[in-house]
Design a protein around this motif. Structure first.
Motif, PDB file in Angstrom:
ATOM      1  N   ALA A   1       0.846  -1.196   0.000  1.00  0.00           N
ATOM      2  CA  ALA A   1       0.000   0.000   0.000  1.00  0.00           C
ATOM      3  C   ALA A   1       0.883   1.247   0.000  1.00  0.00           C
ATOM      4  N   PHE A   2       0.243   2.422  -0.096  1.00  0.00           N
ATOM      5  CA  PHE A   2       0.927   3.716   0.002  1.00  0.00           C
ATOM      6  C   PHE A   2       1.665   3.763   1.333  1.00  0.00           C
ATOM      7  N   PHE A   3       2.948   3.999   1.304  1.00  0.00           N
ATOM      8  CA  PHE A   3       3.758   3.984   2.522  1.00  0.00           C
ATOM      9  C   PHE A   3       3.850   2.593   3.140  1.00  0.00           C
ATOM     10  N   GLY A   4       3.418   1.562   2.385  1.00  0.00           N
ATOM     11  CA  GLY A   4       3.639   0.203   2.890  1.00  0.00           C
ATOM     12  C   GLY A   4       5.123  -0.126   2.768  1.00  0.00           C
TER      13      GLY A   4
ATOM     14  N   PHE B   1      -3.416   5.273  -0.939  1.00  0.00           N
ATOM     15  CA  PHE B   1      -3.731   6.561  -0.312  1.00  0.00           C
ATOM     16  C   PHE B   1      -3.530   6.402   1.194  1.00  0.00           C
ATOM     17  N   ASP B   2      -3.435   7.540   1.857  1.00  0.00           N
ATOM     18  CA  ASP B   2      -3.006   7.542   3.260  1.00  0.00           C
ATOM     19  C   ASP B   2      -4.166   7.820   4.204  1.00  0.00           C
ATOM     20  N   PHE B   3      -5.223   7.009   4.121  1.00  0.00           N
ATOM     21  CA  PHE B   3      -6.288   7.047   5.118  1.00  0.00           C
ATOM     22  C   PHE B   3      -6.911   5.656   5.139  1.00  0.00           C
TER      23      PHE B   3
ATOM     24  N   SER C   1     -10.670  16.855   1.775  1.00  0.00           N
ATOM     25  CA  SER C   1      -9.717  15.788   1.423  1.00  0.00           C
ATOM     26  C   SER C   1     -10.226  14.461   1.987  1.00  0.00           C
ATOM     27  N   HIS C   2     -10.203  13.322   1.202  1.00  0.00           N
ATOM     28  CA  HIS C   2      -9.964  13.333  -0.237  1.00  0.00           C
ATOM     29  C   HIS C   2     -11.193  12.741  -0.899  1.00  0.00           C
ATOM     30  N   TYR C   3     -12.361  13.316  -0.576  1.00  0.00           N
ATOM     31  CA  TYR C   3     -13.635  12.784  -1.089  1.00  0.00           C
ATOM     32  C   TYR C   3     -14.708  13.791  -0.683  1.00  0.00           C
TER      33      TYR C   3
ATOM     34  N   ALA D   1      -8.839  16.101  -8.171  1.00  0.00           N
ATOM     35  CA  ALA D   1      -8.102  14.929  -7.663  1.00  0.00           C
ATOM     36  C   ALA D   1      -7.075  15.389  -6.657  1.00  0.00           C
ATOM     37  N   ASN D   2      -6.591  14.450  -5.849  1.00  0.00           N
ATOM     38  CA  ASN D   2      -5.495  14.718  -4.921  1.00  0.00           C
ATOM     39  C   ASN D   2      -4.265  13.927  -5.333  1.00  0.00           C
ATOM     40  N   GLU D   3      -3.194  14.674  -5.559  1.00  0.00           N
ATOM     41  CA  GLU D   3      -1.865  14.097  -5.796  1.00  0.00           C
ATOM     42  C   GLU D   3      -1.827  12.993  -6.857  1.00  0.00           C
ATOM     43  N   PRO D   4      -2.452  13.221  -8.009  1.00  0.00           N
ATOM     44  CA  PRO D   4      -2.164  12.267  -9.086  1.00  0.00           C
ATOM     45  C   PRO D   4      -0.689  12.365  -9.431  1.00  0.00           C
TER      46      PRO D   4
ATOM     47  N   CYS E   1       1.036  16.817  -5.658  1.00  0.00           N
ATOM     48  CA  CYS E   1       1.911  16.387  -4.561  1.00  0.00           C
ATOM     49  C   CYS E   1       3.330  16.884  -4.818  1.00  0.00           C
ATOM     50  N   GLN E   2       4.185  16.670  -3.848  1.00  0.00           N
ATOM     51  CA  GLN E   2       5.601  17.061  -3.962  1.00  0.00           C
ATOM     52  C   GLN E   2       6.128  16.432  -5.239  1.00  0.00           C
ATOM     53  N   ASN E   3       6.367  17.246  -6.255  1.00  0.00           N
ATOM     54  CA  ASN E   3       6.740  16.636  -7.539  1.00  0.00           C
ATOM     55  C   ASN E   3       7.719  17.517  -8.298  1.00  0.00           C
TER      56      ASN E   3
ATOM     57  N   LEU F   1      -0.698  23.371  -4.070  1.00  0.00           N
ATOM     58  CA  LEU F   1       0.522  22.604  -3.826  1.00  0.00           C
ATOM     59  C   LEU F   1       0.473  21.879  -2.486  1.00  0.00           C
ATOM     60  N   ASN F   2       0.814  20.596  -2.521  1.00  0.00           N
ATOM     61  CA  ASN F   2       1.105  19.854  -1.299  1.00  0.00           C
ATOM     62  C   ASN F   2       2.620  19.748  -1.232  1.00  0.00           C
ATOM     63  N   ARG F   3       3.231  20.410  -0.276  1.00  0.00           N
ATOM     64  CA  ARG F   3       4.679  20.474  -0.211  1.00  0.00           C
ATOM     65  C   ARG F   3       5.140  20.161   1.214  1.00  0.00           C
ATOM     66  N   TYR F   4       6.208  19.322   1.292  1.00  0.00           N
ATOM     67  CA  TYR F   4       6.683  18.845   2.594  1.00  0.00           C
ATOM     68  C   TYR F   4       8.174  19.080   2.780  1.00  0.00           C
ATOM     69  N   TYR F   5       8.660  20.234   2.309  1.00  0.00           N
ATOM     70  CA  TYR F   5      10.057  20.586   2.551  1.00  0.00           C
ATOM     71  C   TYR F   5      10.277  20.624   4.062  1.00  0.00           C
TER      72      TYR F   5
ATOM     73  N   LEU G   1      -3.067  23.703   5.779  1.00  0.00           N
ATOM     74  CA  LEU G   1      -2.040  22.774   6.249  1.00  0.00           C
ATOM     75  C   LEU G   1      -2.597  21.350   6.335  1.00  0.00           C
ATOM     76  N   TRP G   2      -1.699  20.424   6.583  1.00  0.00           N
ATOM     77  CA  TRP G   2      -2.068  19.016   6.730  1.00  0.00           C
ATOM     78  C   TRP G   2      -1.643  18.539   8.089  1.00  0.00           C
ATOM     79  N   ASN G   3      -2.557  18.224   8.980  1.00  0.00           N
ATOM     80  CA  ASN G   3      -3.992  18.055   8.787  1.00  0.00           C
ATOM     81  C   ASN G   3      -4.693  18.736   9.953  1.00  0.00           C
TER      82      ASN G   3
ATOM     83  N   ASP H   1      -5.266  14.422  13.754  1.00  0.00           N
ATOM     84  CA  ASP H   1      -4.709  13.088  13.492  1.00  0.00           C
ATOM     85  C   ASP H   1      -5.834  12.186  12.988  1.00  0.00           C
ATOM     86  N   PHE H   2      -5.478  11.231  12.147  1.00  0.00           N
ATOM     87  CA  PHE H   2      -6.494  10.337  11.584  1.00  0.00           C
ATOM     88  C   PHE H   2      -5.890   8.962  11.322  1.00  0.00           C
ATOM     89  N   VAL H   3      -6.771   7.980  11.220  1.00  0.00           N
ATOM     90  CA  VAL H   3      -6.338   6.586  11.092  1.00  0.00           C
ATOM     91  C   VAL H   3      -6.001   6.241   9.640  1.00  0.00           C
TER      92      VAL H   3
END
Ligand SMILES: CCCCCC[C@@H]1NC[C@@H](O)[C@H](O)[C@H]1C(=O)O
Length: 617
Positions: free
Chosen positions: A151-154, A178-180, A361-363, A426-429, A467-469, A485-489, A567-569, A572-574
C-alpha cells in the motif's frame, strides 16, 4: 440532487438505526441473504463504518462483501398515490440493493448519494431491505487501490524468496494507494422519502451580480438566477405552474417570480461572506391541477460571487486568503461514519483556530457538513475521491468515465452551497514523469477540468491538488485556475532541516512566479506526537511542528500571489497499519480526539492577525 425534505407535499422516513449485518465472501454474497433473514447476524449501527463497531471479529481486515439488512413498515396512507424513493447518502464503496427480494440496482462510488424509485415496490406493512456492500479498491476505483501487495507507505523487501513466498501465501487485502484507512459500509444516512407523482426534481440558484465593496451588514442590489427542473408524468407541461418566493433569513418574503427559470433582482441584498454568512431560502412551489401534481421545496442559498483574477481569488470582488487545512471524516468508533455532533465540534474548532476554510480531502463529505459551513461562513474546496492515481490510470477509459460521473454527481449535489468556492478534480495524481506519461495526464485531466466548468451553474474555479513533484515536468497543475501545492520541505525531504527547507521552497516559488497563477498550499505539515518535546525541537516533537509552520509561513508571506495556507492536517487520523504510521497519520495540529498540539496555539495566534480579505493587498 435535492436532499430529502418533509413539508406539506413530502415526507421523509429515516432508515438509520441498528441493522443486521454479516460479512460475506471476497467476490460475492449468498443470494438467500438478499431475500430472507440473515443467519446469525451481528448488530451494526447506521450511519457508521462497520470496521470499528465489533470486537468479536476483526472488521478492519474485511476484503470483499458484507450484507446489511433491516425491515421497515409504512402506513398505507403515507404512500398511496405518492412517488416513493429510497435514498442512500453514500455506501462505501460499491452497493447492490434489494427490496423484498427484488434487486433494485447497484451503485459504484463510496462518497455520493444515489437513489431508487420504489413506487409500487415498497408496500404498506413490513418490507425487507438488504444492501450488499463491497469494500474492495483497485486500479479502476476511486480512490485507487494497489493490486500488488504494498500500500501507500507500505514497506516491503521485494525479491527475497521467503518474502515473495509470504506475499503469495498471504490472504488478499485492500492495499490503499492513499493515506487514510479504508473505512467502509453505510457511512451516511439512509432514508425513504415521498413526493407527488409530478414533482420538483432539482433547483439551481446562481449569483449573477452583486454590489461589490459592501461592508459587513451593508446591503446593495444583487441579481440571482434560478432554474427549477420538474420530474414525473406532467413535468413537461407545468413550467408555468412554478412559483419561486425568496425569503430572507427571518422568513420575510423579499421577492417572487413565476416560471421554472428566471432572474430576480433584490434591491437590498445581504451577501454571503466568509465569517459573515447570510442565507436566503428559495421557496419553490409547483401548483398542479391535482394534489398529485402539487409539490414544494425550500432551497437555501447565499448570494456571493467567486472569481480568479490577476492572481487573486475574489469572493464578492474582494481578494480572499485561505486559512485552514485538509480534513478527514474520521473519528473514534464512527470511522468515516457521519457524525453531526463531531461536525458541530469541528466547526467550533475551526472558529477557535481563527481559520476560515478547509478542503474535503480526499472525497466529498456528507451534505450536513456543507449546510453547517453555509450557515457558519466557512469556505470549502470540494474534492472528488480521485486519490492515488498515476500514469496507468490516464489511459483507463472506464475509470475516466467513472471520474466524469463522479464530477457530475458531486457538482449536482453541492452546486447551491455558498460555502463551496472551488472544485478539486483529484489529490496528488502522479504525473511528473515527463514525456508521454506527463502528456497522458494532461490528456486525461483537461477534459475533466472543462467538464467541471461546464456542469457547474455557478462556474466556480477548478483546481487539482498536486503532490511534492517535479513541477517542471508536471504539465497539468499549471493549467488549473488555482495552483494547489502539497509540499513537505523539511519533512519528507530535507528532513529536520528548516533552513534548507525554506531555501528549496523559495527555489520552487521563484519558478511558480513565472507561471502567473495564484498559488496556495493545500497541504504542508509534520507528523507530531503530542507530549514529545525538545529545547531544539526535533522531528516528531511539538516544537518542530510549530517551528515548521512558523518558518514556512514566513516565506509564503513574502509572495503577494500566494493566496492561502491550508495545512495538513486538521486532526490526526487513522490509516493502514505500517512502519510509517503510529495509529495513523500524526500531522494533525489537533489530536484525533481534538485536543490542540503546540502548533495549534501558534496558528490560532497567527490566523487571528490575518484578515479574510486583503491580506496580500
Ligand atoms: C513523498 C512525498 C509524499 C507526500 C504525500 C503527503 C500526503 N498527501 C496526501 C495525504 O492524504 C497524506 O496523508 C499526506 C501524508 O503523507 O501525510
Amino acid at each position: 440532487m435535492l436532499y430529502p425534505q418533509t413539508n406539506d407535499a413530502r415526507l421523509v422516513f429515516s432508515l438509520d438505526g441498528v441493522w443486521d449485518f454479516k460479512t460475506a465472501g471476497e467476490t460475492d454474497y449468498p443470494t438467500e441473504w438478499t431475500s430472507a433473514a440473515l443467519p446469525e447476524p451481528i448488530p451494526m449501527a447506521v450511519p457508521g463504518s462497520y470496521n470499528d463497531q465489533n470486537d468479536m471479529t476483526d472488521l478492519y481486515d474485511v476484503y470483499g462483501w458484507v450484507v446489511y439488512q433491516r425491515t421497515f413498515s409504512l402506513p398505507e396512507r403515507t404512500i398511496e398515490g405518492q412517488r416513493v424513493v429510497l435514498r442512500f447518502d453514500a455506501a462505501t464503496h460499491a452497493a447492490d440493493v434489494y427490496l423484498n427480494g427484488e434487486k433494485l440496482g447497484s451503485h459504484k462510488g463510496g462518497f455520493l448519494p444515489f437513489e431508487f424509485d420504489v413506487t409500487g415496490k415498497v408496500k404498506a406493512g413490513d418490507n425487507l431491505l438488504a444492501v450488499a456492500i463491497d469494500n474492495r479498491i483497485n486500479q479502476s476505483t476511486l480512490p485507487i487501490g494497489n493490486e500488488g501487495n504494498v500500500a501507500f507507505f507500505g514497506s516491503d523487501n521485494a525479491g527475497i524468496p521467503s518474502v515473495e513466498a509470504g506475499k503469495r501465501w498471504a490472504k488478499p487485502q485492500n492495499r490503499p494507494n492513499f493515506d487514510f484507512f479504508n473505512f467502509a459500509g453505510l457511512n451516511r444516512h439512509v432514508e425513504l422519502y415521498t413526493t407527488p407523482e409530478t414533482y420538483i426534481a432539482d433547483v439551481a440558484v446562481t449569483t449573477k451580480s452583486v454590489t461589490e465593496g459592501l461592508g459587513e451588514g451593508e446591503t446593495g442590489p444583487a441579481t440571482i438566477g434560478y432554474e427549477v427542473t420538474l420530474g414525473g408524468e406532467f413535468a413537461a407541461k407545468r413550467d408555468d405552474h412554478v412559483t419561486v418566493t425568496i425569503q430572507d433569513e427571518f422568513g420575510n418574503t423579499v421577492a417572487t417570480a413565476t416560471g421554472a427559470k428566471g432572474e430576480i433582482t433584490l434591491p437590498a441584498a445581504h451577501l454571503w461572506n466568509p465569517g459573515a454568512a447570510y442565507l436566503y431560502t428559495a421557496h419553490v412551489d409547483l401548483a398542479g391541477f391535482a394534489e398529485s401534481e402539487s409539490d414544494e421545496y425550500d432551497q437555501t442559498f447565499g448570494i456571493r460571487t467567486v472569481e480568479v483574477k490577476d492572481q487573486k481569488f475574489l469572493i464578492n470582488g474582494k481578494p480572499f486568503y485561505f486559512k485552514g487545512f485538509g480534513k478527514h471524516e474520521d473519528s473514534y468508533f464512527h470511522g468515516r461514519g457521519t457524525d453531526q455532533l463531531l461536525n458541530v465540534k469541528d466547526v467550533s474548532l475551526i472558529h477557535w483556530l481563527n481559520a476560515n476554510s478547509f478542503r474535503t480531502s480526499h472525497y466529498p463529505y456528507a451534505e450536513n457538513m456543507y449546510d453547517l459551513c453555509d450557515r457558519e461562513g466557512i469556505v470549502i474546496i470540494d474534492e472528488t475521491p480521485a486519490v492515488g492515481m498515476s500514469w496507468p490510470q490516464y489511459t483507463n477509459k472506464p475509470l475516466f468515465e467513472h471520474h466524469q460521473q463522479v464530477i457530475r454527481d458531486m457538482i449536482a449535489r453541492d452546486k447551491n452551497h455558498p460555502s463551496v468556492v472551488m472544485w478539486s478534480l483529484a489529490n496528488e495524481p502522479w504525473y511528473d514523469q515527463g514525456g508521454e506519461k506527463s502528456e497522458s495526464a494532461l490528456k486525461y485531466f483537461t477534459p475533466l477540468y472543462e467538464l467541471a466548468h461546464e456542469v457547474d451553474p455557478q462556474n466556480r474555479p477548478v483546481t487539482i491538488v498536486c503532490c511534492q513533484n517535479d513541477y517542471t515536468k508536471d504539465l497539468v497543475t499549471r493549467t488549473m485556475d488555482v495552483v494547489c501545492l502539497n509540499r513537505y520541505y523539511g519533512w519528507y525531504n530535507l528532513s529536520g532541516d528548516l533552513d534548507a527547507a525554506c531555501y528549496a521552497l523559495n527555489y520552487e516559488l521563484d519558478w511558480w512566479e513565472k507561471i502567473g497563477k495564484p498559488v496556495m498550499f493545500t497541504e504542508y505539515g509534520a507528523d507530531t506526537m503530542e507530549g514529545v518535546h525538545g529545547t531544539h525541537g526535533k522531528m516528531w516533537s511539538e516544537e518542530y511542528q510549530r517551528d515548521y509552520f512558523a518558518r514556512i509561513d514566513a516565506e509564503i508571506d513574502k509572495r503577494p500571489w500566494f493566496i492561502g495556507e491550508q495545512l495538513w492536517n486538521f486532526a490526526d487520523f487513522v490509516t493502514i497499519q505500517g512502519t510509517m504510521r503510529v495509529e495513523g497519520n500524526r500531522k494533525g495540529i489537533l489530536t484525533r480526539d481534538r485536543q490542540p498540539k503546540m502548533a495549534a496555539h501558534f496558528l490560532r495566534d497567527r490566523w487571528a492577525k490575518i484578515p479574510n480579505f486583503g491580506y496580500k493587498g
